[in-house]
Write a protein that holds these residues in place. Structure first.
Motif, short mmCIF file in Angstrom:
data_model
loop_
_atom_site.label_atom_id
_atom_site.label_comp_id
_atom_site.label_asym_id
_atom_site.label_seq_id
_atom_site.Cartn_x
_atom_site.Cartn_y
_atom_site.Cartn_z
N ASP A 51 2.86 -44.72 18.02
CA ASP A 51 1.63 -45.48 18.11
C ASP A 51 0.54 -44.38 17.68
OD1 ASP A 51 3.28 -47.60 18.63
OD2 ASP A 51 2.68 -47.50 21.06
N THR A 52 -0.70 -44.98 17.18
CA THR A 52 -1.71 -44.21 17.39
C THR A 52 -2.95 -45.13 17.90
OG1 THR A 52 -2.74 -45.17 15.17
CG2 THR A 52 -1.11 -43.12 15.19
N GLN B 26 -0.60 -44.25 9.15
CA GLN B 26 -1.14 -43.97 10.29
C GLN B 26 -2.02 -42.75 10.35
OE1 GLN B 26 -0.38 -46.23 12.46
NE2 GLN B 26 1.44 -45.92 13.58
N HIS B 27 -2.15 -42.03 9.15
CA HIS B 27 -2.95 -40.78 9.11
C HIS B 27 -2.44 -39.75 9.84
CE1 HIS B 27 -6.80 -43.45 8.24
NE2 HIS B 27 -6.01 -44.13 7.80
N SER C 1 -4.24 -38.75 16.28
CA SER C 1 -3.30 -38.29 17.40
C SER C 1 -1.98 -39.32 17.65
CB SER C 1 -4.05 -37.70 18.49
OG SER C 1 -5.14 -36.90 18.45
N PHE C 2 -0.99 -38.97 18.10
CA PHE C 2 0.11 -39.86 18.62
C PHE C 2 -0.12 -40.23 20.06
CE2 PHE C 2 1.61 -36.52 15.48
CZ PHE C 2 1.98 -37.49 14.38
N LEU C 3 0.36 -41.51 20.23
CA LEU C 3 0.03 -42.09 21.65
C LEU C 3 1.46 -42.54 22.29
CD1 LEU C 3 -3.20 -44.20 21.25
CD2 LEU C 3 -2.94 -41.94 21.92
N LYS D 162 10.67 -35.05 13.61
CA LYS D 162 9.38 -34.02 13.33
C LYS D 162 7.93 -34.93 13.35
CE LYS D 162 7.77 -30.18 11.88
NZ LYS D 162 7.35 -28.88 12.99
N ARG D 163 6.84 -34.43 13.83
CA ARG D 163 5.56 -35.18 13.38
C ARG D 163 4.44 -33.93 13.62
NH1 ARG D 163 4.84 -38.91 18.87
NH2 ARG D 163 4.56 -37.50 20.27
N PHE D 164 3.33 -34.28 13.01
CA PHE D 164 2.20 -33.53 13.16
C PHE D 164 1.01 -34.43 12.84
CE2 PHE D 164 4.22 -31.82 9.48
CZ PHE D 164 3.53 -31.90 8.51
N SER D 165 -0.04 -34.04 13.30
CA SER D 165 -1.31 -34.76 12.88
C SER D 165 -2.69 -33.92 12.60
CB SER D 165 -1.64 -35.72 13.91
OG SER D 165 -2.07 -35.01 15.40
#
Length: 281
Positions: A168-169, A198-199, A232-234, A242-245
């Motif tokens: 989620d964002t 999701q950006h 950002s991730f919520l 794996k993830r990054f923002s």
């Protein structure tokens, strides 16, 4: 991909567009898959021509695209993406690769394309928002399309804008209404999916339609790092590996005849990355 009225070469969008355009122009990639949200905010012909083309126009010879809701296509408000991709907007006669091959392709029209021994189905997530009956019809289309490709011995991939396997964002949760498509993907053992919206960047484990990590699941890539502000991730789904923002860039993939594939996220503004290999089934 591109922010409102953005034309600066040193912007995140400009750096990304230039890097991908160079690969296209040097014939170093077979295809560039555009996952939606091409030009912010409510893009019409003049916006694509005046802004997107200046930074991303070099990708057109290898571009295979899907439309997302709102920014790309909303019936009665902004419907020009299909015209732009077919070279019909004043000031831009270039056609996307898919339009060169198929002719005019409507915003919500599904299509599929083989790249070597891989079969890609392209679907517009906007149908779930604007025409649920049509979206359900596309579930049948997807089932038939993947079944035929699987029978022909192809490895399967699906492209759509709004992600199902995602964190989620503050703007979006997972696209729960896409579950019928995901069920069909699992039925035919799709190897990978590509989406955006999701950006930020995410990669799942090989996952089934019940959010379980399994050996024969689909690897879901969510890549929406073209140039707009990142989110950002919520939440923290167990299937995300794996993830990054904090980094803009693009995902480069190598698909092999045996169904194995490599991935490498190429940062263009920022330093986070992700790379790996999935072995043949």
């Amino acid at each position: 991909m591109n922010g409102p009225k953005t034309t600066k070469a040193d912007s995140p969008s400009g750096k990304n567009g230039a890097a991908i355009s160079e690969l296209v122009q040097n014939n170093e990639v077979d295809a560039f898959l555009g996952l939606g949200d091409f030009q912010y905010d409510i893009a019409q012909c003049e916006d694509y021509v005046e802004y997107w083309t200046k930074l991303w126009g070099g990708t057109m010879p290898k571009l295979y695209w899907v439309s997302g809701p709102s920014h790309d296509w909303r019936p009665g408000r902004n419907e020009d993406l299909e015209k732009f991709m077919n070279g019909e907007c004043p000031g831009s006669e270039a056609k996307a690769a898919v339009n060169q091959e198929r002719g005019f392709t409507g915003n919500g029209e599904p299509y599929s394309k083989d790249f070597g021994n891989w079969h890609f189905a392209f679907l517009s997530s906007a149908q779930w928002r604007y025409d649920t009956a049509k979206a359900k019809e596309l579930t049948k289309w997807l089932d038939d399309d993947l079944a035929a490709a699987k029978a022909a011995g192809k490895h399967l991939a699906v492209v759509h804008h709004e992600p199902y396997f995602t964190s989620d964002t503050n703007e979006h949760e997972r696209a729960k209404n896409h579950k019928p498509w995901v069920d069909v993907m699992w039925k035919h053992r799709v190897r990978l999916t590509l989406s955006g919206s999701q950006h930020n960047y995410e990669r799942s484990c090989p996952v089934n339609n019940e959010d379980e990590c399994v050996d024969d699941g689909m690897t879901a890539f969510q890549v929406s790092t073209g140039g707009i502000g990142l989110r950002s991730f919520l939440s923290d789904p167990s299937y995300i590996e794996k993830r990054f923002s904090d980094t803009h860039g693009f995902l480069r993939m190598t698909l092999r005849e045996d169904g194995s594939f490599d991935w490498n996220f190429v940062p263009t503004t920022g330093s986070s990355t992700d790379s790996g290999t999935r072995s043949a089934p």
